[in-house]
Design a protein around this motif. Structure first.
Motif, short mmCIF file in Angstrom:
data_model
loop_
_atom_site.label_atom_id
_atom_site.label_comp_id
_atom_site.label_asym_id
_atom_site.label_seq_id
_atom_site.Cartn_x
_atom_site.Cartn_y
_atom_site.Cartn_z
N ARG A 87 0.83 -1.21 0.00
CA ARG A 87 0.00 0.00 0.00
C ARG A 87 0.87 1.26 0.00
O ARG A 87 0.55 2.24 -0.65
CB ARG A 87 -0.92 0.02 1.22
N LEU A 91 1.05 4.10 -2.92
CA LEU A 91 0.84 5.52 -2.64
C LEU A 91 2.01 6.35 -3.15
O LEU A 91 1.81 7.43 -3.72
CB LEU A 91 0.65 5.73 -1.13
N HIS A 111 0.21 11.71 4.53
CA HIS A 111 -0.86 11.00 3.83
C HIS A 111 -1.09 9.60 4.39
O HIS A 111 -2.22 9.11 4.38
CB HIS A 111 -0.58 10.96 2.33
N VAL A 115 -4.72 7.65 5.92
CA VAL A 115 -5.27 6.38 5.47
C VAL A 115 -5.52 5.49 6.69
O VAL A 115 -4.65 5.34 7.54
CB VAL A 115 -4.30 5.69 4.47
N GLU A 116 -6.70 4.91 6.77
CA GLU A 116 -7.09 4.18 7.97
C GLU A 116 -6.45 2.80 8.10
O GLU A 116 -6.11 2.36 9.18
CB GLU A 116 -8.61 4.03 8.02
#
Length: 138
Positions: A87, A91, A111, A115-116
């Protein structure tokens, strides 16, 4: 066990512990004091105490006493798993936000915090992950 101390194919710490056990061997006869054994083997009295304690704890198993203990779990669980790494790279390869020509590590850090499903990572951790995968922020 004498062979461990004479062949020289084991680690130095294993050889030292084996020498301490040989010096503590009661089948040979009278056992010297810890201070005498420590001087003869070239270790501290604490090492003699710990080796004898571990010998008792392992139930007299010589190899378990002189060998390294195997760690059951890592000291700290890894924060960056394969999914988190994927991930993060996705990104970093995406287009940067408006007003920025490219991604910086600190911008990625901000950032990632938004993001959770990615844990909060420090910019130095992000840099290590990207460097490990040869990702260049350009």
């Amino acid at each position: 066990m004498v062979r461990v101390t004479t062949t020289g194919v084991r680690s130095a710490s294993m050889i030292r512990r084996a020498r301490v056990l040989l010096a503590l061997d009661t089948s040979v006869g009278e056992v010297d004091s810890r201070v005498v054994i420590a001087d003869r083997v070239g270790v501290s009295c604490e090492t003699v105490r710990l080796v004898s304690k571990r010998f008792v704890e392992t139930g007299g198993d010589v190899w378990a006493t002189i060998g390294r203990k195997v760690r059951e779990l890592p000291p700290v669980p890894a924060i960056v798993t394969g999914e988190v790494e994927a991930r993060l790279i996705a990104l970093a390869c995406s287009t940067p936000p408006e007003g920025h020509a490219r991604w910086s590590l600190r911008l990625l850090e901000k950032h990632v915090a938004l993001v959770e499903d990615i844990p909060d990572l420090d910019h130095s951790t992000i840099g290590r992950v990207l460097k490990k995968r040869n990702c260049v922020l350009t």
